[in-house]
Design a protein around this motif. Structure first.
Motif, PDB file in Angstrom:
ATOM      1  N   GLY A   1       0.851  -1.186   0.000  1.00 49.62           N
ATOM      2  CA  GLY A   1       0.000   0.000   0.000  1.00 49.62           C
ATOM      3  C   GLY A   1       0.880   1.227   0.000  1.00 49.62           C
ATOM      4  N   CYS A   2       0.414   2.307  -0.637  1.00 53.04           N
ATOM      5  CA  CYS A   2       1.250   3.506  -0.687  1.00 53.04           C
ATOM      6  C   CYS A   2       0.398   4.762  -0.571  1.00 53.04           C
ATOM      7  N   LEU A   3       0.958   5.753   0.104  1.00 53.09           N
ATOM      8  CA  LEU A   3       0.266   7.017   0.297  1.00 53.09           C
ATOM      9  C   LEU A   3       1.248   8.147   0.004  1.00 53.09           C
ATOM     10  N   TYR A   4       0.786   9.127  -0.798  1.00 56.46           N
ATOM     11  CA  TYR A   4       1.686  10.217  -1.183  1.00 56.46           C
ATOM     12  C   TYR A   4       1.317  11.512  -0.466  1.00 56.46           C
ATOM     13  N   GLN A   5       2.162  12.500  -0.699  1.00 56.24           N
ATOM     14  CA  GLN A   5       1.941  13.811  -0.097  1.00 56.24           C
ATOM     15  C   GLN A   5       0.640  14.430  -0.612  1.00 56.24           C
ATOM     16  N   ASN A   6       0.434  14.326  -1.932  1.00 59.52           N
ATOM     17  CA  ASN A   6      -0.745  14.930  -2.549  1.00 59.52           C
ATOM     18  C   ASN A   6      -1.978  14.052  -2.323  1.00 59.52           C
ATOM     19  N   PRO A   7      -2.968  14.562  -1.565  1.00 63.14           N
ATOM     20  CA  PRO A   7      -4.141  13.747  -1.264  1.00 63.14           C
ATOM     21  C   PRO A   7      -4.947  13.375  -2.512  1.00 63.14           C
ATOM     22  N   LEU A   8      -4.722  14.111  -3.627  1.00 64.03           N
ATOM     23  CA  LEU A   8      -5.493  13.831  -4.838  1.00 64.03           C
ATOM     24  C   LEU A   8      -5.016  12.572  -5.554  1.00 64.03           C
ATOM     25  N   ARG A   9      -3.778  12.137  -5.231  1.00 63.56           N
ATOM     26  CA  ARG A   9      -3.202  11.024  -5.993  1.00 63.56           C
ATOM     27  C   ARG A   9      -3.820   9.683  -5.672  1.00 63.56           C
ATOM     28  N   GLY A  10      -4.359   9.549  -4.457  1.00 65.82           N
ATOM     29  CA  GLY A  10      -4.798   8.225  -4.018  1.00 65.82           C
ATOM     30  C   GLY A  10      -6.254   7.897  -4.273  1.00 65.82           C
ATOM     31  N   THR A  11      -7.030   8.876  -4.781  1.00 64.70           N
ATOM     32  CA  THR A  11      -8.467   8.642  -4.903  1.00 64.70           C
ATOM     33  C   THR A  11      -8.988   9.095  -6.264  1.00 64.70           C
ATOM     34  N   ALA A  12     -10.114   8.510  -6.674  1.00 62.14           N
ATOM     35  CA  ALA A  12     -10.757   8.900  -7.937  1.00 62.14           C
ATOM     36  C   ALA A  12     -11.865   9.906  -7.630  1.00 62.14           C
ATOM     37  N   PRO A  13     -11.704  11.167  -8.066  1.00 61.72           N
ATOM     38  CA  PRO A  13     -12.592  12.243  -7.635  1.00 61.72           C
ATOM     39  C   PRO A  13     -14.044  12.106  -8.091  1.00 61.72           C
ATOM     40  N   ASN A  14     -14.267  11.516  -9.268  1.00 61.79           N
ATOM     41  CA  ASN A  14     -15.636  11.462  -9.787  1.00 61.79           C
ATOM     42  C   ASN A  14     -16.379  10.204  -9.384  1.00 61.79           C
ATOM     43  N   MET A  15     -15.774   9.410  -8.519  1.00 63.08           N
ATOM     44  CA  MET A  15     -16.460   8.220  -8.029  1.00 63.08           C
ATOM     45  C   MET A  15     -16.769   8.422  -6.551  1.00 63.08           C
ATOM     46  N   THR A  16     -17.755   7.677  -6.065  1.00 62.62           N
ATOM     47  CA  THR A  16     -18.172   7.875  -4.678  1.00 62.62           C
ATOM     48  C   THR A  16     -17.151   7.264  -3.718  1.00 62.62           C
ATOM     49  N   ILE A  17     -17.262   7.634  -2.452  1.00 63.01           N
ATOM     50  CA  ILE A  17     -16.376   7.091  -1.419  1.00 63.01           C
ATOM     51  C   ILE A  17     -16.471   5.563  -1.434  1.00 63.01           C
ATOM     52  N   GLU A  18     -17.713   5.095  -1.490  1.00 61.67           N
ATOM     53  CA  GLU A  18     -17.976   3.657  -1.487  1.00 61.67           C
ATOM     54  C   GLU A  18     -17.294   2.975  -2.678  1.00 61.67           C
ATOM     55  N   GLU A  19     -17.418   3.576  -3.865  1.00 60.16           N
ATOM     56  CA  GLU A  19     -16.825   2.975  -5.061  1.00 60.16           C
ATOM     57  C   GLU A  19     -15.303   2.980  -4.977  1.00 60.16           C
ATOM     58  N   ASN A  20     -14.740   4.054  -4.432  1.00 61.13           N
ATOM     59  CA  ASN A  20     -13.302   4.112  -4.255  1.00 61.13           C
ATOM     60  C   ASN A  20     -12.810   2.973  -3.359  1.00 61.13           C
ATOM     61  N   LEU A  21     -13.507   2.788  -2.236  1.00 53.98           N
ATOM     62  CA  LEU A  21     -13.111   1.723  -1.318  1.00 53.98           C
ATOM     63  C   LEU A  21     -13.286   0.361  -1.975  1.00 53.98           C
TER      64      LEU A  21
ATOM     65  N   ASP B   1     -19.888  -5.982   1.551  1.00 54.95           N
ATOM     66  CA  ASP B   1     -18.681  -5.157   1.557  1.00 54.95           C
ATOM     67  C   ASP B   1     -18.985  -3.763   2.105  1.00 54.95           C
ATOM     68  N   SER B   2     -20.140  -3.227   1.729  1.00 53.70           N
ATOM     69  CA  SER B   2     -20.499  -1.886   2.181  1.00 53.70           C
ATOM     70  C   SER B   2     -20.560  -1.795   3.694  1.00 53.70           C
ATOM     71  N   GLU B   3     -21.080  -2.842   4.332  1.00 51.10           N
ATOM     72  CA  GLU B   3     -21.131  -2.864   5.788  1.00 51.10           C
ATOM     73  C   GLU B   3     -19.717  -2.790   6.366  1.00 51.10           C
ATOM     74  N   TYR B   4     -18.818  -3.539   5.740  1.00 50.96           N
ATOM     75  CA  TYR B   4     -17.425  -3.545   6.173  1.00 50.96           C
ATOM     76  C   TYR B   4     -16.811  -2.150   5.996  1.00 50.96           C
ATOM     77  N   PHE B   5     -17.073  -1.536   4.833  1.00 47.06           N
ATOM     78  CA  PHE B   5     -16.527  -0.197   4.573  1.00 47.06           C
ATOM     79  C   PHE B   5     -17.072   0.805   5.595  1.00 47.06           C
ATOM     80  N   ARG B   6     -18.360   0.666   5.895  1.00 47.22           N
ATOM     81  CA  ARG B   6     -18.974   1.594   6.840  1.00 47.22           C
ATOM     82  C   ARG B   6     -18.292   1.501   8.203  1.00 47.22           C
ATOM     83  N   SER B   7     -17.992   0.278   8.618  1.00 45.48           N
ATOM     84  CA  SER B   7     -17.353   0.119   9.926  1.00 45.48           C
ATOM     85  C   SER B   7     -15.941   0.705   9.913  1.00 45.48           C
TER      86      SER B   7
END
Lengths: 322, 265
Positions: free
Chosen positions: B85-105, B124-130
């Motif tokens: 897993g990797c995380l960068y300085q720029n918060p925009l790099r790790g996520t897809a902006p036009n998709m929902t939080i749920e879809e990203n996860l 899966d959604s229940e798991y993501f919610r937790s």
């Protein structure tokens, strides 16, 4: 022609071009990549469909048209992802190469009518129109209703609308599956897709194939409806598709992929109605391309204009406050 | 054996040109399973290059990378991502902006999720919610919200979740709080510590804050000119102060640790 039959004619054309608009939507909006293969794959779908229809297989012809579009998309996709050629150039290269292929498919001529030579009872050679999806469906409708003067455009509209509805529904479901969502994410943030251990190249190639298969399917439908294929029919097709997608967006916004699919179809219908209206006020048919280009430019400029207006308004308010 | 082994990593960028740069110079590192290592070094020392080498963003000139007993040196980047897993300085790099939080996860979870027709499904959604609830940012009630509408801190917290959702064998953090305001940065760092502890992750974290580099984790390495010049852990590290760290660096690297972006306190 009265208004209703004009409307039916426009809607039937809009439905035939709807898969093309969906293809453009997938390339430009979902994959976020301009793809100029579209001009070529539309004609490729037409040409292959014409040849197979004349051979006597009108339904197989539609599938073959689709397949050749997917193949064109595969080439563009491989160029983009494996050879790292600029996306726009990749599309132009495939489109240019396809011209030769299409010419060969049509047997070295620039157009081909859906008819074959037969010998009549008197022993003379005559041209017989090939069976097409639309011819068969109209015969079926005529038998069903007993109306021999049934509007041909109406029967085209009905069967194409059914096909487009099925295609749109399948797409809407597909883009919520894991594979479909990976394609959407690849257009949105490719790096994130790779970080999620998904082969983004494969997603991209698959998306481009799907897009061009739809475009070629549109070409195949048009070929069976107008009963001929033409080598130069694809010029500017991309702009027509883009205009449809943008018009649809005006009504539905950019919220979700399902709405996006519906808006591309509706956009295609509205675009044809606009064209029909333009013909009605005696616009010459060669003005279509210019009109399409102007629609796209205006639609793409709207967000900028909107921002300028709000900025100016904000400035004015600041001045009055000061 | 598990953990990560870097053996003799070497990389020269733009080799054979006047701009040739030795980015990694014989980097050797043994990371034990469960290690939480902080990485220090001035700009251009090779920290991010080291991460990119581990992630497979380029081909090494020489050396071997072994993760959990498997040689991944020649593995493609997206295949390595199965376990990293990797995380960068720029918060925009790790996520897809036009998709929902749920879809990203759901997308991030795809590699380990059970087979299902729809990417977003009830179980899966229940798991993501937790998982979202544990972030304590209220995101569990906004799962249908588009990622692009979240603030930088919220997006980085979500990215952290996405980077760790598939239980990676290795987590790489590249100054992942540097672009956030101090309060948010602290919050995201707390979440990071919590998740690392809970999932017992093996982690490398690049930071420019020397104080927290010594306070966080169980080991600290300092890089310079593509080499690891300092590697402290255990009791030695516990007693180490920032001035001593600077002194040690000077002895080993033969120069000052440039403090242009470094925070001493």
């Amino acid at each position: 022609m009265n208004i209703l039959s004009l409307l039916i004619s426009a809607l039937s054309q809009g439905m035939i071009y709807a898969p093309m608009a969906l293809g453009v939507y997938i390339a430009f909006r979902i994959l976020n990549t301009p793809d100029l293969t579209i001009d070529g794959s539309f004609v490729a779908g037409m040409c292959v469909c014409a040849v197979v229809t004349i051979a006597g297989h009108p339904y197989l012809a539609l599938l073959c048209g689709m397949a050749v579009g997917a193949l064109a998309g595969l080439l563009t996709g491989l160029m983009q992802t494996q050879l790292r050629i600029n996306p726009i150039l990749s599309g132009i290269l495939t489109m240019t190469g396809l011209y030769t292929i299409n010419f060969m498919v049509l047997g070295g001529q620039s157009n081909l009518y859906l008819q074959r030579t037969a010998v009549n009872s008197a022993g003379a050679e005559t041209q017989v129109a090939s069976d097409t999806l639309y011819k068969t469906f109209r015969a079926f409708l005529v038998e069903l209703t007993g109306n021999k003067r049934l509007d041909n455009n109406l029967s085209v509209l009905i069967i194409t609308a059914v096909i487009v509805a099925v295609v749109a529904a399948v797409l809407a479901v597909f883009f919520h599956t894991r594979t479909g969502m990976a394609i959407r994410a690849t257009g949105d943030n490719e790096e994130m897709v790779r970080s999620s251990s998904i082969n983004a190249d494969r997603s991209r190639i698959f998306g481009i194939m799907l897009s061009n298969a739809l475009v070629a399917f549109s070409g195949a439908l048009l070929c069976e409806q107008q009963r001929y294929a033409d080598l130069n029919f694809g010029n500017g097709m991309l702009v027509v598709g883009l205009a449809s997608v943008i018009i649809g967006q005006v009504f539905f916004g950019k919220r979700s992929v399902t709405l996006g699919i519906i808006s591309a179809v509706v956009g295609s219908l509205i675009y044809r109605i606009i064209l029909q209206a333009a013909y009605k006020i005696d616009m010459p048919s060669y003005a279509v391309k210019l009109l399409s280009a102007v629609i796209v430019v205006i639609a793409l400029t709207l967000p900028l204009l909107k921002r300028l207006v709000t900025e100016r308004r904000a400035n004015r308010e600041e001045e009055t406050e000061a | 054996m598990s953990g990560l082994s870097l053996i003799g990593l070497k990389k020269v960028f733009e080799k054979g040109t006047p701009n040739a740069k030795l980015a990694l110079d014989q980097v050797n590192l043994e990371v034990a399973s469960g290690d939480f290592i902080t990485v220090l070094g001035s700009n251009g020392a090779g920290k991010s290059t080291l991460f990119n080498a581990i992630l497979g963003k380029f081909r090494l000139d020489r050396g071997k990378i072994i993760l959990d007993g498997e040689d991944i040196t020649r593995l493609k980047d997206y295949k390595r991502a199965y376990n990293i897993g990797c995380l960068y300085q720029n918060p925009l790099r790790g996520t897809a902006p036009n998709m929902t939080i749920e879809e990203n996860l759901a997308l991030a979870y795809t590699r380990k999720a059970r087979k299902s027709f729809f990417a977003v499904n009830k179980k899966d959604s229940e798991y993501f919610r937790s998982l979202l609830r544990e972030l304590d940012l209220g995101l569990e009630d906004r799962m249908k919200t588009q990622m692009g509408l979240l603030s930088g801190g919220q997006r980085q917290a979500a990215s952290l979740l996405m980077a760790t959702i598939a239980e990676p064998k290795l987590l790489l953090l590249d100054e992942h709080t540097a672009a956030l305001d101090p309060a948010t940065a602290e919050k995201v760092l707390d979440l990071t510590k919590k998740i690392i502890a809970k999932r017992q992750l093996t982690c490398l974290m690049i930071t420019h804050n020397m104080q927290s580099a010594l306070a966080l984790g169980n080991r600290t390495i300092v890089m310079d000119s593509g080499r690891i010049v300092l590697d402290v852990s255990g009791a030695e590290r516990e007693q180490l102060t920032v001035p001593q760290l600077l002194q040690r660096f000077r002895e080993n690297a033969g120069k000052e640790l440039s403090a242009d972006r470094m925070l001493l306190g």
